[in-house]
Design a protein around this motif. Structure first.
Motif, PDB file in Angstrom:
ATOM      1  N   MET A 143       9.539  17.828   2.441  1.00 43.38           N
ATOM      2  CA  MET A 143       8.194  18.321   2.129  1.00 43.38           C
ATOM      3  C   MET A 143       7.086  17.446   2.728  1.00 43.38           C
ATOM      4  SD  MET A 143       7.673  17.551  -1.965  1.00 43.38           S
ATOM      5  CE  MET A 143       5.936  17.457  -2.320  1.00 43.38           C
ATOM      6  N   PHE A 144       7.447  16.228   3.143  1.00 45.16           N
ATOM      7  CA  PHE A 144       6.411  15.353   3.700  1.00 45.16           C
ATOM      8  C   PHE A 144       6.353  15.476   5.224  1.00 45.16           C
ATOM      9  CE2 PHE A 144       7.775  13.280  -0.236  1.00 45.16           C
ATOM     10  CZ  PHE A 144       6.565  13.288  -0.910  1.00 45.16           C
ATOM     11  N   LYS A 145       5.158  15.676   5.724  1.00 44.94           N
ATOM     12  CA  LYS A 145       5.013  15.752   7.176  1.00 44.94           C
ATOM     13  C   LYS A 145       4.224  14.560   7.707  1.00 44.94           C
ATOM     14  CE  LYS A 145       5.402  20.728   7.674  1.00 44.94           C
ATOM     15  NZ  LYS A 145       4.990  21.357   6.398  1.00 44.94           N
ATOM     16  N   ALA A 146       3.841  13.666   6.784  1.00 39.72           N
ATOM     17  CA  ALA A 146       3.034  12.513   7.213  1.00 39.72           C
ATOM     18  C   ALA A 146       3.245  11.323   6.285  1.00 39.72           C
ATOM     19  CB  ALA A 146       1.563  12.916   7.235  1.00 39.72           C
ATOM     20  N   PHE A 147       2.862  10.161   6.780  1.00 43.64           N
ATOM     21  CA  PHE A 147       2.891   8.944   5.967  1.00 43.64           C
ATOM     22  C   PHE A 147       1.518   8.287   6.030  1.00 43.64           C
ATOM     23  CE2 PHE A 147       7.285   9.602   7.102  1.00 43.64           C
ATOM     24  CZ  PHE A 147       7.983   9.266   5.948  1.00 43.64           C
ATOM     25  N   LEU A 148       1.112   7.760   4.892  1.00 39.96           N
ATOM     26  CA  LEU A 148      -0.096   6.955   4.861  1.00 39.96           C
ATOM     27  C   LEU A 148       0.382   5.502   4.820  1.00 39.96           C
ATOM     28  CD1 LEU A 148      -2.950   7.537   2.283  1.00 39.96           C
ATOM     29  CD2 LEU A 148      -2.068   5.283   2.739  1.00 39.96           C
ATOM     30  N   ILE A 149      -0.154   4.711   5.715  1.00 43.28           N
ATOM     31  CA  ILE A 149       0.287   3.322   5.832  1.00 43.28           C
ATOM     32  C   ILE A 149      -0.805   2.406   5.289  1.00 43.28           C
ATOM     33  CG2 ILE A 149       0.990   1.508   7.462  1.00 43.28           C
ATOM     34  CD1 ILE A 149       2.897   3.925   7.403  1.00 43.28           C
ATOM     35  N   LYS A 150      -0.434   1.563   4.332  1.00 38.36           N
ATOM     36  CA  LYS A 150      -1.419   0.615   3.802  1.00 38.36           C
ATOM     37  C   LYS A 150      -1.137  -0.784   4.331  1.00 38.36           C
ATOM     38  CE  LYS A 150      -2.176   3.044  -0.529  1.00 38.36           C
ATOM     39  NZ  LYS A 150      -2.155   2.908  -1.976  1.00 38.36           N
ATOM     40  N   TYR A 151      -2.188  -1.525   4.546  1.00 36.31           N
ATOM     41  CA  TYR A 151      -2.015  -2.895   4.999  1.00 36.31           C
ATOM     42  C   TYR A 151      -2.915  -3.786   4.171  1.00 36.31           C
ATOM     43  CZ  TYR A 151      -5.688  -0.827   7.883  1.00 36.31           C
ATOM     44  OH  TYR A 151      -6.771  -0.118   8.321  1.00 36.31           O
ATOM     45  N   VAL A 166       0.529   8.394   9.904  1.00 38.65           N
ATOM     46  CA  VAL A 166       1.582   8.774  10.842  1.00 38.65           C
ATOM     47  C   VAL A 166       1.880  10.246  10.593  1.00 38.65           C
ATOM     48  CG1 VAL A 166       4.019   8.466  11.446  1.00 38.65           C
ATOM     49  CG2 VAL A 166       2.624   6.472  10.821  1.00 38.65           C
ATOM     50  N   LYS A 167       1.690  11.080  11.605  1.00 39.04           N
ATOM     51  CA  LYS A 167       2.089  12.487  11.472  1.00 39.04           C
ATOM     52  C   LYS A 167       3.435  12.672  12.137  1.00 39.04           C
ATOM     53  CE  LYS A 167      -2.061  15.024  10.508  1.00 39.04           C
ATOM     54  NZ  LYS A 167      -3.164  15.838  11.027  1.00 39.04           N
ATOM     55  N   TYR A 218       5.773  11.310  17.256  1.00 36.35           N
ATOM     56  CA  TYR A 218       4.909  11.056  16.102  1.00 36.35           C
ATOM     57  C   TYR A 218       3.485  10.832  16.598  1.00 36.35           C
ATOM     58  CZ  TYR A 218       9.212  10.078  13.467  1.00 36.35           C
ATOM     59  OH  TYR A 218      10.431  10.152  12.866  1.00 36.35           O
ATOM     60  N   THR A 219       2.517  11.141  15.753  1.00 40.87           N
ATOM     61  CA  THR A 219       1.131  10.796  16.081  1.00 40.87           C
ATOM     62  C   THR A 219       0.678   9.714  15.100  1.00 40.87           C
ATOM     63  OG1 THR A 219       0.833  13.149  16.488  1.00 40.87           O
ATOM     64  CG2 THR A 219      -1.151  11.798  16.513  1.00 40.87           C
ATOM     65  N   VAL A 220       0.134   8.644  15.641  1.00 42.18           N
ATOM     66  CA  VAL A 220      -0.302   7.537  14.778  1.00 42.18           C
ATOM     67  C   VAL A 220      -1.795   7.346  15.000  1.00 42.18           C
ATOM     68  CG1 VAL A 220       0.081   5.116  14.185  1.00 42.18           C
ATOM     69  CG2 VAL A 220       1.956   6.448  15.170  1.00 42.18           C
TER      70      VAL A 220
END
Ligand code: ATP
Ligand code: MG
Length: 391
Positions: free
Chosen positions: A1-9, A51-52, A40-42
């Motif tokens: 169900m996930f098509k993207a990630f949110l990256i935290k730093y 990240v898509k 992937y698109t970042v």
């Protein structure tokens, strides 16, 4: 169900004006790591990296790759809600809960963030209104603002993002954001861990391995190449220099007192490593030394090996116990390779009773016995160095 990630730093958010450099380094590093897995698109967006993922991507493989990117504090699989008007937003968040949690019987809290300040509701309003909507739609949900079992995060930007899974990243700083160092990489347990730790602080690595054929085998060298490959999963490309150290070792063996062999050998390793480091524009050397671990790592021995180079020598394991080093090497997956039983060049030429408290003066005097021959041997070794590109 996930098509993207949110990256935290975390830390790199603190760097003031340099912040964008760190963000770009992180974005580029993520893009590079994911490149081999698909299209992937970042991209960056206001303090976040997204990240898509391409259709049909492998979730576990992607998370695994991201967990090796230094600089990431957490990885959140997100659902993107294209329209962020209130009706679409509530519907989208409700559908997220519907799909994620089959039993829908838990305590929760909505955490909202509004990057789009023109949005008609404030963040606290989004939290309470969204909470009310979810309570209404799913009758077994309960709010717990202090210790919720599920935190539903909603970030409203041009689009809206919903997530409730937070996977820890490795932390640290993006590789390449803090210069380069030369790692003295042996086949042991310690030096790969030392390389990992320095690299975690944003330093990219070159490496040097000293081998002594035929006293050390091709397999011992292959083991070091394998370790470099394992490390490169975290650090990115490593240029590995392989120095043929045989003639230098034989010369030391012939001319110097045998109880000082290890120390003098280590001094020549440091000298050659520094020469290569300068060529590579490295800003320091890195070793896997730890106080007192073996005779060549007493405070006196360290002082003696340290004296021959002017470049800073970083020893990230200096105060670590062996068992803690082993633990890290297992975690980063270099342990199994490190314990393969192929001798490294020091074990062949070690004395039965090496000095444990070498006196600098005595070592310098012993090294004078090499005066006539050693410079040429060092030059020859550097000229003949083999370079292996590892990634
Ligand atoms: P390691 O587990 O990293 O091999 P060690 O406990 O065997 O360390 P030593 O052999 O005294 O300790 O080496 C100390 C450090 O010197 C190593 O961590 C490594 O950085 C460097 N070193 C030792 N031997 C070599 C080698 N053959 N090539 C490159 N570096 C070496
Ligand atoms: Mg060793």
């Amino acid at each position: 169900m996930f098509k993207a990630f949110l990256i935290k730093y975390a830390e790199i958010g603190l760097k003031g004006k340099n912040r964008y450099l760190f963000e770009n380094a992180l974005r580029d590093r993520i893009a590079r790591v994911l490149k081999s897995l698909g299209k992937y698109t970042v991209y960056k967006e206001q303090g976040r990296i997204f990240v898509k993922c391409p259709d049909g991507y492998d979730y576990d493989e992607t998370v695994d790759a991201l967990q090796r990117v230094f600089g990431i504090s957490s990885i959140c699989p997100v659902v993107i809600i294209e329209d962020s008007d209130w009706d679409s937003l509530t519907q989208g968040v409700g559908d997220y809960v519907e799909a994620m949690y089959p039993d829908k019987d838990f305590t929760f809290k909505v955490v909202a963030k509004r990057a789009d300040k023109t949005y008609p509701l404030t963040s606290p309003e989004i939290c309470s209104e969204m909470g009310a909507y979810l309570l209404d739609r799913f009758s077994n949900l309960r709010v717990d603002v202090h210790k919720p079992s599920v935190r539903i995060s909603v970030e409203v930007r041009e689009q809206a993002y919903v997530y409730s899974i937070v996977i820890p990243g490795p932390g640290g700083m993006p590789v390449g954001s803090c210069g380069k160092a030369m790692l003295l990489l042996s086949g042991g347990i310690d030096s790969p861990v030392a390389g990992y730790m320095i690299s975690k602080r944003g330093v990219s690595l070159s490496a040097v391995y000293f081998h002594a054929p035929p006293y050390t085998s091709e397999r011992a060298k292959q083991k070091v190449v394998d370790l470099a490959k394992g490390l490169a999963k975290y650090t990115g490309r490593i240029k590995l220099y392989v120095v043929n150290f045989t003639d230098i070792q034989l010369e030391i063996y012939e001319k110097c007192p045998h109880d000082e062999l290890t120390i003098i050998m280590r001094r020549y390793m440091m000298r050659i490593a520094e020469r290569l480091a300068i060529e590579e524009e490295c800003l320091g050397l890195v070793t896997g030394e730890s106080i007192g671990q073996v005779a060549s790592q007493t405070m006196q021995s360290l002082a003696s090996t340290n004296e021959v180079c002017s470049m800073p020598v970083y020893r990230p394991l200096i105060a670590f116990d062996k068992k803690d080093i082993v633990e890290i090497s297992k975690k980063i997956d270099t342990y199994e390779t490190s314990i393969q039983p192929f001798e490294d060049c020091c074990t062949i030429f070690v004395a039965k009773h090496p000095v444990t408290k070498p006196r600098l003066k005595a070592i310098r005097i012993s090294e004078r016995k090499l005066e006539e021959s050693i410079d040429e041997l060092v030059e020859t070794a550097i000229e003949a160095v083999e370079v292996i590109d590892v990634w």
